[in-house]
Scaffold this active site. Structure first.
Site, short mmCIF file in Angstrom:
data_model
loop_
_atom_site.label_atom_id
_atom_site.label_comp_id
_atom_site.label_asym_id
_atom_site.label_seq_id
_atom_site.Cartn_x
_atom_site.Cartn_y
_atom_site.Cartn_z
N TYR A 27 0.83 -1.19 0.00
CA TYR A 27 0.00 0.00 0.00
C TYR A 27 0.87 1.24 0.00
O TYR A 27 1.90 1.29 0.67
CB TYR A 27 -0.93 0.00 1.22
CG TYR A 27 -1.96 -1.09 1.14
CD1 TYR A 27 -3.24 -0.82 0.69
CD2 TYR A 27 -1.64 -2.39 1.49
CE1 TYR A 27 -4.19 -1.82 0.60
CE2 TYR A 27 -2.58 -3.41 1.40
CZ TYR A 27 -3.86 -3.11 0.96
OH TYR A 27 -4.78 -4.11 0.85
N HIS B 297 -7.64 -0.41 -1.50
CA HIS B 297 -6.99 -1.26 -2.49
C HIS B 297 -5.48 -0.99 -2.53
O HIS B 297 -5.04 0.15 -2.49
CB HIS B 297 -7.58 -1.02 -3.88
CG HIS B 297 -9.04 -1.35 -3.94
ND1 HIS B 297 -9.51 -2.63 -3.88
CD2 HIS B 297 -10.13 -0.55 -4.01
CE1 HIS B 297 -10.83 -2.62 -3.94
NE2 HIS B 297 -11.24 -1.36 -4.01
N LYS C 266 -2.95 -3.86 -10.71
CA LYS C 266 -1.88 -3.61 -9.75
C LYS C 266 -0.56 -3.54 -10.51
O LYS C 266 -0.39 -4.14 -11.57
CB LYS C 266 -1.79 -4.73 -8.71
CG LYS C 266 -3.12 -5.07 -8.07
CD LYS C 266 -3.16 -4.66 -6.65
CE LYS C 266 -4.45 -5.06 -5.98
NZ LYS C 266 -5.43 -4.02 -5.91
#
Length: 174
Positions: free
Chosen positions: A111, A120, A151
């Protein structure tokens, strides 16, 4: 966290924390997965928190474990625990929130430092040892999975001295 260490109890490949104050303190800093009445922390998080003296770890028989004993226990579960721990520790020390990445086929979810409360993750991290080659087809698979879940893929390679190099992997559109 100069407070009294929190007791964590081993449960297979995780440790569980039942103390409400401990749950609150650790969850606020981005550790573990919160359940109804306990916090579940991964084995690599457990190692990191023990190394920081934020927790004490009890075995399934109630014995307090040293870092070395916990490492031996973890190594029996995951032979890559050493390099995963080195990467986890490095990323945490850089200020990132790091979570397990199992459901994305990676070792970790990462993160952003700017937004630790993000729902997310921005990155997935795959950990490799410099000594064990990875097939290009394997890397391609990791890139595809990361792309499909929106991602960015970070490949971390740990050498024999414990030094880590990070590579950003992705598609290049020409």
């Amino acid at each position: 966290m100069a407070k009294k260490p929190i007791i964590a109890k081993l449960s297979e490949d995780r440790a569980l924390i039942f103390n409400k104050d401990g749950i609150s303190r650790l969850n606020a800093k981005g550790y573990g997965e919160l359940n109804d009445n306990f916090l579940s922390i991964s084995i690599v998080e457990t190692m990191y928190l023990l190394s920081k003296n934020w927790i004490k770890v009890k075995s399934t028989t109630g014995q307090l474990l040293s870092f070395e004993e916990l490492y031996d226990y973890a190594h029996n579960i995951d032979e890559k625990i050493c390099i995963k721990y080195l990467v986890y520790r490095d990323l945490r020390n850089r200020g990132y929130t790091v979570k397990t990445g199992l459901k994305y086929g990676s070792d970790f979810r990462l993160y952003s430092r700017e937004n630790i409360n993000a729902i997310h993750s921005e990155f997935v991290v795959k950990v490799f040892s410099e000594d064990k080659p990875c097939a290009i087809s394997e890397l391609t698979g990791f890139v595809r999975v990361a792309h499909s879940v929106r991602k960015k893929l970070i490949i971390s390679i740990v050498d024999d001295d414990g030094d880590i190099v990070y590579y950003n992997m992705g598609y290049l559109r020409l």
